[in-house]
Design a protein around this motif. Structure first.
Motif, short mmCIF file in Angstrom:
data_model
loop_
_atom_site.label_atom_id
_atom_site.label_comp_id
_atom_site.label_asym_id
_atom_site.label_seq_id
_atom_site.Cartn_x
_atom_site.Cartn_y
_atom_site.Cartn_z
N UNK A 1 -58.14 -68.16 -4.28
CA UNK A 1 -58.73 -66.96 -4.86
C UNK A 1 -59.15 -67.20 -6.30
N UNK A 2 -60.23 -66.56 -6.71
CA UNK A 2 -60.72 -66.74 -8.09
C UNK A 2 -59.71 -66.23 -9.10
N UNK A 3 -58.96 -65.18 -8.74
CA UNK A 3 -57.95 -64.67 -9.68
C UNK A 3 -56.82 -65.68 -9.85
N UNK A 4 -56.54 -66.47 -8.80
CA UNK A 4 -55.51 -67.51 -8.92
C UNK A 4 -55.99 -68.62 -9.84
N UNK A 5 -57.26 -68.95 -9.76
CA UNK A 5 -57.82 -69.96 -10.66
C UNK A 5 -57.75 -69.47 -12.10
N UNK A 6 -58.01 -68.19 -12.32
CA UNK A 6 -57.92 -67.63 -13.67
C UNK A 6 -56.51 -67.76 -14.23
N UNK A 7 -55.51 -67.44 -13.40
CA UNK A 7 -54.10 -67.57 -13.84
C UNK A 7 -53.77 -69.04 -14.09
N UNK A 8 -54.21 -69.90 -13.21
CA UNK A 8 -53.99 -71.34 -13.31
C UNK A 8 -54.55 -71.88 -14.63
N UNK A 9 -55.81 -71.55 -14.93
CA UNK A 9 -56.46 -72.05 -16.15
C UNK A 9 -55.82 -71.42 -17.39
N UNK A 10 -55.49 -70.13 -17.33
CA UNK A 10 -54.86 -69.47 -18.47
C UNK A 10 -53.53 -70.12 -18.81
N UNK A 11 -52.77 -70.50 -17.79
CA UNK A 11 -51.49 -71.19 -18.02
C UNK A 11 -51.73 -72.54 -18.69
N UNK A 12 -52.72 -73.29 -18.20
CA UNK A 12 -53.03 -74.60 -18.78
C UNK A 12 -53.40 -74.45 -20.25
N UNK A 13 -54.33 -73.54 -20.54
CA UNK A 13 -54.78 -73.34 -21.92
C UNK A 13 -53.63 -72.88 -22.80
N UNK A 14 -52.81 -71.97 -22.26
CA UNK A 14 -51.67 -71.48 -23.03
C UNK A 14 -50.68 -72.57 -23.39
N UNK A 15 -50.40 -73.45 -22.43
CA UNK A 15 -49.47 -74.56 -22.70
C UNK A 15 -50.06 -75.52 -23.72
N UNK A 16 -51.35 -75.86 -23.56
CA UNK A 16 -51.98 -76.81 -24.48
C UNK A 16 -52.09 -76.25 -25.89
N UNK A 17 -52.36 -74.94 -26.00
CA UNK A 17 -52.58 -74.35 -27.31
C UNK A 17 -51.29 -73.94 -28.00
#
Length: 659
Positions: A420-436
């Motif tokens: 689901x596109x909403x799952x991709x949004x959560x997935x990417x948000x977690x990645x960006x949050x961890x990196x930042x």
């Protein structure tokens, strides 16, 4: 999810389920010994590389694998998992080291780095004790809380960080700073690469990425069993000897001078006992480090526990005999082993998925394969430590880059998007949050976004953490659980507890009816499927019903499902009672699946005195196209025959397939 019961070990060797008992040790010695040796070949370079990437001495990772293999073999009932250091904990270990004063630009034996190392060992001991507490309190269900997209996003972010921190090492450089800072500096570091070290690093990467492509073509078949990591060492070590890395010297290439030497090789003490390092528990009593120490204890315990439990669960699904790990017992075993490993200078450990999968592929039968892999590691570092010193750091860095790439591969993004596109949004948000920011904040961002999406999708606030369940006994063998409100990740643990108690606990088949749930999220869909496997192993059935009126965000079986209302037309006809049979017949002919008829009376402007005449009211709910056909038929066929009134209105229905 209709589950059928089949013998879980049908067709497997001997038909018996192997067990890690003294009898099993003797019976399956050949299989476990062979698998333990092959896993040892994979584990040795990875243990060294993960340890170095964490800021620990190289041999610390080997200590971890040895202690984990010996301790958990006898405390856990997990038959096929391999315990040891994992790439997923590099970020936490290195973060703890930096918070205690570690400087990557200085040698590992620099006083400040040794002090940071010893304080981090104390954190590892405390985290292990906390994991023991988790096991005793039976909180193994902790892993069930975290949304799947957040967990995968966390691991992908860890993969990115590992790649960023190890790529400079592949090119003969060092990396220091935050991930985004390293990313900015990476082009400059590549521009100033060390050619000889880069050759070793790139050859190693080529083998790691290329060997899986040619593996199926290799003959004879035993060549396909060789670990790619072993091939890396088979080429990298001779290259290091050819470049004479054991001796400090300079060389010229394209008019530039470059330095090479023993600093580019793994450093290990000649005496294994000399590498043993004890923790500094002063980290918890000194005011300047007390809070940081407590923070990293929580991070090690939580993230390590979740990763270990998820890995053990995944390996259970791959076990040819479908044996079931007691997650609380396994968590306790990992905690005890972490205390013991940290007490002698080792890294934190988990049930490591890559080595565990290799253990299955190599034909292991019982938990003694893990023990053998640890004993082979012990024998190697005790008898031939000089061989480890021949391994170039660039080769180990390449292995970690490959590991990081697999955690954050494009395939991961594609797989999440399919759900689901909403799952991709959560997935990417977690990645960006961890990196930042950091690991815990990034995970919090992912979970917070998941809550927000659920709120937008109409999940009732009162059902975010509490499932509304109704239990009905169908017969002596079957119970049904009707879920209301929502079925989402945050209320899954009590939901799961009810299913397990009624099903696996009391020996019932269970029907889960989700018709009353407004939203069923992807994590619950996946975990219901996993739970179905547990029921199957127990000779029971778990069946999910009530999703006919739900619409998935995609066609994927794990996609989030929302209960949808479909717009149809309600057609109401009031006519003389004698016309009822003909009107009903016409409704049927034109596509109405059903109707409702009731006697009525009344009067209107055109017939003010007709209140006593018998009338009939006929209603049908039909698609808009069918409603138009019926209107045309009534207008042309029935209006001239007598009194008739027709009206339509838009209605929303829960189960459109019934109309």
């Amino acid at each position: 999810m209709n589950q059928t019961t089949t013998p879980v070990h049908a067709g497997l060797p001997g038909g018996d389920v192997p067990q890690g008992t003294p009898a099993g040790f003797r019976r399956y010695l050949r299989h476990d010994l062979a698998s333990g040796f092959l896993v040892f070949l994979i584990a040795l370079p990875l243990c060294l590389g993960i340890s170095l990437a964490s800021g620990f001495p190289p041999v610390a990772g080997v200590f971890t694998a040895i202690v984990g293999a010996i301790v958990t073999t006898f405390l856990s009932n997990s038959e096929l998992t391999i315990k040891g250091p994992a790439a997923g904990l590099i970020v936490i270990a290195l973060g703890a080291m930096h918070s205690f004063g570690f400087d990557a630009g200085l040698p590992l034996d620099a006083p400040g780095n040794v002090a940071a190392y010893r304080m981090t060992l104390a954190v590892g001991c405390a985290a292990g004790l906390l994991q023991v507490g988790f096991g005793l309190l039976r909180v193994g269900a902790l892993s069930e809380f975290f949304p799947t997209a957040v967990v995968h996003g966390m691991l992908a972010a860890i993969g990115f960080i590992i790649c960023l921190k190890q790529l400079p090492v592949v090119f003969g450089q060092k990396a220091a700073g935050e991930p985004l800072e390293i990313l900015r500096e990476l082009p400059e570091k590549i521009a100033h690469l060390n050619p000889q070290i880069t050759v070793i690093g790139l050859v190693s990467l080529g083998i790691l990425f290329g060997f899986p492509l040619v593996r199926p073509l290799l003959r004879p078949a035993w060549l396909r069993m060789l670990p790619a990591q072993l091939l890396v060492l088979a080429l990298a070590v001779p290259l290091g000897m050819w470049f004479d890395l054991a001796h400090d010297h300079t060389y010229s290439f394209l008019g530039h001078e470059y330095k090479v030497g023993a600093a580019f090789l793994v450093s290990v003490p000649a005496n294994l006992a000399a590498a043993v390092t004890t923790p500094d528990f002063g980290v918890f009593t000194t005011a300047s480090t007390r809070l940081a120490g407590a923070w990293w204890v929580v991070m090690f315990a939580l993230v390590g526990s979740v990763e270990s439990l998820l890995s053990a669960k995944a390996i259970d699904l791959l076990d040819p005999w479908k044996r079931k790990t007691d997650m609380n017992r396994d968590l306790l075993a990992v905690g005890v082993a972490n205390v013991a490993a940290a007490a002698v200078g080792g890294l934190p450990m988990i049930s490591e998925i890559v080595r565990s999968k290799a253990n299955i592929d190599n034909g292991a039968r019982t938990r003694f394969a893990d023990l053998w892999h640890g004993l082979f590691l012990l024998a190697f570092v005790a008898l031939v430590p000089w061989a480890i010193h021949r391994i170039p750091l660039a080769a180990l860095a390449a292995m970690l880059v490959y590991t990081g790439f697999r955690l954050a591969s494009p395939r991961e993004f594609i797989n999440v998007f399919k759900i689901g596109s909403e799952q991709l949004l959560i997935f990417v948000a977690t990645i960006v949050g961890v990196l930042a920011t950091d690991l815990l904040v990034g995970v919090g961002i992912g979970i917070g976004l998941k809550f927000l999406i659920h709120a937008i999708n109409g999940v009732p606030l009162r059902s975010f953490f509490k499932p509304f369940l109704k239990v009905t006994t169908i017969d002596d063998r079957t119970v049904q659980i009707d879920a209301g409100g929502s079925a989402v990740f945050s209320n899954w643990i009590p939901f799961r507890r009810q299913i397990v108690q009624l099903g696996l606990g009391q020996g019932h088949d269970v029907i889960v009816n989700l018709a009353g749930a407004r939203v069923v999220d992807s994590s619950v869909m996946e975990k219901l499927e996993d739970l179905g496997h547990d029921f199957e192993q127990a000779g029971l059935a778990l069946r999910v019903i009530g999703l006919d009126s739900h619409r998935g965000s995609t066609a994927h079986p794990h996609a989030t499902r929302r209960r949808m209302m479909t717009r149809l037309r309600r057609l109401t006809v009031v006519a003389e009672a004698g016309l009822e049979p003909r009107i009903v017949e016409r409704f049927r002919d034109l596509g109405a699946s059903g109707y409702t008829a009731m006697p009525c009376h009344g009067s209107g402007r055109s017939h003010p005195g007709a209140a006593g005449e018998p009338l009939v009211r006929i209603e049908a709910i039909v698609p808009a196209a069918v409603a138009e056909q019926i209107l045309d038929a009534i207008q042309g066929e029935f209006a001239p025959l007598g009194r008739i009134t027709v009206c339509t209105e838009m209605v929303e229905v829960l189960r459109p397939e019934r109309f």
